[in-house]
Design an enzyme around this catalytic site. Structure first.
Site, short mmCIF file in Angstrom:
data_model
loop_
_atom_site.label_atom_id
_atom_site.label_comp_id
_atom_site.label_asym_id
_atom_site.label_seq_id
_atom_site.Cartn_x
_atom_site.Cartn_y
_atom_site.Cartn_z
N HIS A 420 0.83 -1.21 0.00
CA HIS A 420 0.00 0.00 0.00
C HIS A 420 0.87 1.25 0.00
O HIS A 420 0.64 2.20 -0.78
CB HIS A 420 -0.93 -0.01 1.22
CG HIS A 420 -1.80 1.21 1.33
ND1 HIS A 420 -1.39 2.34 2.01
CD2 HIS A 420 -3.02 1.48 0.84
CE1 HIS A 420 -2.35 3.26 1.94
NE2 HIS A 420 -3.34 2.75 1.23
N ASN A 733 -1.29 -6.22 -9.93
CA ASN A 733 -0.88 -6.26 -8.52
C ASN A 733 -1.56 -7.44 -7.83
O ASN A 733 -0.93 -8.33 -7.27
CB ASN A 733 -1.25 -4.96 -7.80
CG ASN A 733 -0.49 -3.76 -8.33
OD1 ASN A 733 0.44 -3.90 -9.11
ND2 ASN A 733 -0.90 -2.58 -7.91
N ASP A 734 -2.91 -7.43 -7.85
CA ASP A 734 -3.65 -8.51 -7.22
C ASP A 734 -3.55 -9.81 -8.00
O ASP A 734 -3.53 -10.90 -7.42
CB ASP A 734 -5.12 -8.11 -7.06
CG ASP A 734 -5.37 -7.35 -5.76
OD1 ASP A 734 -4.50 -7.39 -4.87
OD2 ASP A 734 -6.42 -6.70 -5.64
N CYS A 796 -3.28 -2.24 -15.92
CA CYS A 796 -3.34 -1.04 -15.07
C CYS A 796 -2.73 -1.26 -13.69
O CYS A 796 -2.94 -0.46 -12.79
CB CYS A 796 -4.78 -0.55 -14.94
SG CYS A 796 -5.87 -1.67 -14.05
#
Length: 847
Positions: A420, A733-734, A796
């Site tokens: 984060h 990312n995920d 993205c």
């Protein structure tokens, strides 16, 4: 010319190859072709140097016979395939012996002869024979130095030039094969079997009578790249002595601070200017030239690519392209995309001393100094006092975003390149170091304990270098970023060259303004949750979370609606004519709630509810694995009022922006999709809201609905999902996290060990895993396009700013990548690289 398999005289027509003899040898041949006064030189190729390291010497008698003159003195320099790979230092005056000393004494005087002989004995003993330096530094005469040598080696100092040259060649060849040298050059990208060439050159003495000496000159400022004669010259000197003793050296150009070569030898100075201009035109580069002057006659010993900082590097290649010396495509390829990061962010002054306290992950580039603060409120208080501060947390959460906005930099104990803290910091252009090794942060005690036991407290000053991952003691001087005409040229040329789009991840008007200034192709990801962390909005958001039922929830959302509408209206107006992709609310709702005692008490007071009830509700909302829990599209299905409010805000903002003359076609993205039915349910509600706003406003508008592909199942079922979507945007990312089964916030603890052991070639959160995650991207894109050929495919995640990932996406036929605003210039240049190299490869295949 003598050309044997073992060595080659460098002449204009000799078969000298950079990949066989090294770049220095090839450059010297080019200087000779330009008819510059280069001393006679012989090149020894890579394979012969390897043989020398293994004990097989070349024919030295034949090689030495190629050099005439009295005395016969030689130098040896390294010549690697790429200058950045380094190599052993030069050895000068090989052949100095009693005979040469006597000859020089008669011609140049005893003082000069003694100086040369003493220097060579020291150099030979220390650099070639690896003897201790101290005894030789104490020796002040050749005789004393020879005595030390003979005592240490238990043999006479070698008098035969063949013995001296053999020892020098062996030492340099074996130094190249040493473990330390190999590791250092591999860190610069050299292959394990990289070769070293050597060049043997006739010494051009700068120790003679009259106007004799040596110097180094380059023709641009190494910091800015602006044309400027830079360097030093020293009389009765050799090699680079002028740079090592600037207090005794002359300036090159006229200077009020002291005498100059231009005044002393104007003809030679003019000849040097001509050398620089000819090198620039013929070698297509700004060169640093090493030269000697022997009784007024110039000799050019060597020319290497002049050292330069990032800003100067960009300025030099753009100037070469503007002058027609190199094509623009080559100018782009000469600049590493990561170089642009140094232009966009403040950097540690290269001359500043630094004391490293800890090292972590270089999560967001740039440098920042300030006093330690341990919570967002104190960071905001520091900002109000105009005090620089570094926000320190164990790890950040969405609740820390306000403090990150206020801080000058962020340091965390935990996390990696896609944690984060890293993601938000890159979006803000904020220097950030995550996962600092050996660091222990105590928010309660407001202290940082270092690995050596030292404790830093609130108010202590530190500096973080987000480009290197270092945490430094105190306030270290920094250099400001510079975005000049050269930078703007690179951006414009990149736009002309690239054939894949680059959008920005932008959550605020400030982000979007910055991105638009970089010439972005639109917004590829607007994370709406970041709009809720303003204190006034956060209270309303928390009221919505604590609502008893749908009607109470809708009432709270009604208060958030105008705030979101105003945000979107500003974005649409600013980005008029460009696409804006807005992601509906993604994070689990508990992330909007406080986790510490005072924050919970403040929330209970704001909601006018018993503290026990608030604590119970917060505890009830906690999840064992919130990243795989109630978030993304699951919120939109379980609590449809949230997505309905956001859709209405988007459409009402569209109407408002259209009314002001803007060109708007919003894109709405549904996060964390796993099934077609999820998209169908959300689409039905959004279509209904769109119809209602059209009816209420009397304004027609279009919108595009798509999904964020960030689960393996969504990639595998992309065909059926594409039936309901205009675009597929891969959130890597995920997707990487779920594909690997790794927490991106915790992976930093062991990732370096995994990379070092070869489990993974790179950190998959920093560099896209093209074999595993990349295959999911290819599958998802192919299956989506098979059902809907006109579907837009994008990436993205934070990988969108990685050159390797951009090259992969271009080959995969993606329409665009999206990254944080400060990574847009890097992404645009990387996209241009990928296009140029891809086109060159295609042309090569056709031919």
């Amino acid at each position: 010319m003598l050309d044997t398999p073992r060595f080659t005289e460098i002449t204009p027509t000799a078969d000298i190859k950079g990949e066989r003899h090294g770049k220095r040898a090839k450059c010297l041949q080019r200087l000779i072709r330009m008819e510059l006064p280069v001393p006679h030189t012989v090149a020894i190729p890579f394979d012969a140097v390897r043989d020398i390291a293994g004990g097989k010497m070349i024919d030295l008698s034949t090689l030495i016979s190629l050099f005439d003159g009295e005395p016969r003195l030689l130098s040896v320099r390294s010549s690697s395939e790429t200058p950045d790979w380094g190599g052993p230092g030069a050895v000068l005056n090989i052949g100095m012996n009693d005979h040469a000393h006597a000859w020089l004494s008669n011609t140049l005087g005893d003082a000069v002869a003694d100086k040369l002989y003493l220097r060579f004995i020291r150099s030979f003993a220390i650099e070639v024979m690896r003897l201790d330096e101290a005894p030789f530094e104490a020796a002040t005469t050749p005789a004393a130095a020879r005595a030390v040598f003979e005592e240490e080696m238990e043999e006479p100092f070698p008098q035969d030039i063949r013995d001296q040259l053999a020892a020098v060649l062996r030492a340099m060849a074996r130094a190249w094969e040493g473990t330390s040298a190999r590791l250092l050059r591999q860190a610069q990208g050299a292959p394990a079997d990289a070769g070293l060439g050597l060049v043997v050159q006739r010494m051009a003495q700068g120790m003679g009578p009259g106007q004799s000496g040596s110097g180094v000159v380059q023709f641009v400022d190494p910091a800015t790249g602006v044309p400027q004669v830079t360097g030093r010259y020293m009389g009765q000197a050799m090699g680079r002595e002028a740079l090592r003793a600037p207090d005794r050296a002359l300036y090159l150009t006229r200077d009020a601070r002291g005498p100059s070569l231009e005044e002393l030898l104007p003809e030679v100075y003019a000849e040097l200017l001509d050398v620089g201009a000819r090198c620039r035109a013929r070698l297509r580069e700004e060169m640093q030239v090493e030269f000697t002057i022997d009784q007024g006659r110039l000799a050019v010993l060597d020319a290497v690519r002049c050292p330069r900082e990032a800003r100067a590097g960009v300025a030099i290649v753009t100037a070469l392209a503007r002058d027609g010396i190199i094509p623009r495509s080559e100018a782009l390829l000469r600049i590493a995309p990561a170089t642009l990061s140094r232009l966009l962010h403040r950097q540690i002054d290269i001359d500043a001393p630094r004391t490293v306290l800890a090292r972590g992950v270089a999560a967001s580039p740039g440098a920042a100094s300030g006093r330690l603060v341990f919570d967002p409120a104190e960071a905001q208080a520091a900002l109000s006092r105009d005090e620089a501060c570094i926000l320190v947390r164990r790890e950040t959460s969405p609740d820390d975003v306000r403090g990150m906005h206020a801080a000058d930099g962020v340091l965390t104990e935990r996390g990696g390149t896609t944690s984060h803290a890293a993601v938000i910091a890159r979006g803000l252009g904020l220097p950030c170091v995550t996962g600092a090794t050996g660091l222990r942060v105590s928010g309660k005690d407001r202290t940082v304990t270092l690995a050596d036991g030292r404790v830093l407290g609130e108010g202590d000053n530190i500096t973080i270098d987000g480009s290197s991952g270092e945490v430094l003691d105190g306030l270290v001087p920094t250099q400001e970023p510079m975005l000049d005409d050269a930078f703007r040229d690179i951006m414009a040329w990149s736009d002309q060259a690239r054939d894949i789009g680059v959008r920005a991840n932008a959550d605020t008007v400030a982000d979007a303004t910055l991105a638009r200034g970089f010439g972005v192709d639109g917004i590829g990801l607007c994370r709406t949750e970041h709009m809720f962390f303003d204190p006034a909005r956060l209270t309303v958001m928390r009221e919505m979370i604590f609502a008893e039922g749908p009607s109470d929830r809708a009432a709270a959302l009604e208060r958030l609606l105008p705030m979101q509408r105003d945000d979107f209206t500003e974005l649409f107006t600013l980005m008029s004519g460009l696409p804006v992709c807005i992601r509906l609310l993604d994070p689990p709702l508990h992330e909007f709630l406080p986790s510490e005692g005072q924050g919970i008490s403040d929330l209970a007071a704001a909601l006018d509810r018993p503290l026990s009830e608030v604590k119970t509700r917060i505890a009830a909302m906690q999840e064992y694995n919130p990243m795989l829990g109630m978030r993304g599209v699951r919120l939109g299905i379980a609590m449809p009022e949230i997505y309905e409010m956001q859709a209405r805000a988007i459409f009402e903002a569209t109407v408002a922006a259209l009314g002001e003359g803007s060109v708007v076609t919003p894109e709405i993205m549904i996060p964390l999709v796993t099934a077609r039915r999820e998209v169908e349910l959300v689409k039905r509600r959004i279509d209904a809201i769109a119809a209602a706003v059209r009816e209420e406003s009397g304004t027609e508008f279009d919108y595009r609905l798509g999904v964020m592909v960030e689960t393996p199942r969504a990639a595998l079922r992309a065909g059926e999902i594409a039936e309901m979507a205009h675009f597929l945007s891969f959130g890597t990312n995920d997707l990487t996290q779920m594909t690997y089964g790794l927490s991106r916030d915790d992976a930093g603890r062991f990732m370096s060990a995994y990379v070092n052991e070869g489990v993974y070639p790179e950190d998959p959160f920093g560099t896209l895993d093209v074999d595993g995650v990349g295959e999911l991207l290819l599958l998802g894109a192919a299956r989506g396009r098979a059902v809907r050929p006109d579907i837009t495919v994008a990436l993205c995640g934070e990988h969108g700013g990685s050159p390797e990932s951009i090259a992969f996406c271009r080959l995969a036929g993606f329409d665009y990548v999206s990254c944080s605003p400060f990574r847009v210039p890097v992404a645009k240049l990387a996209a241009a690289h990928a296009t140029i190299l891809g086109s060159d490869a295609a042309d090569s295949r056709r031919s």
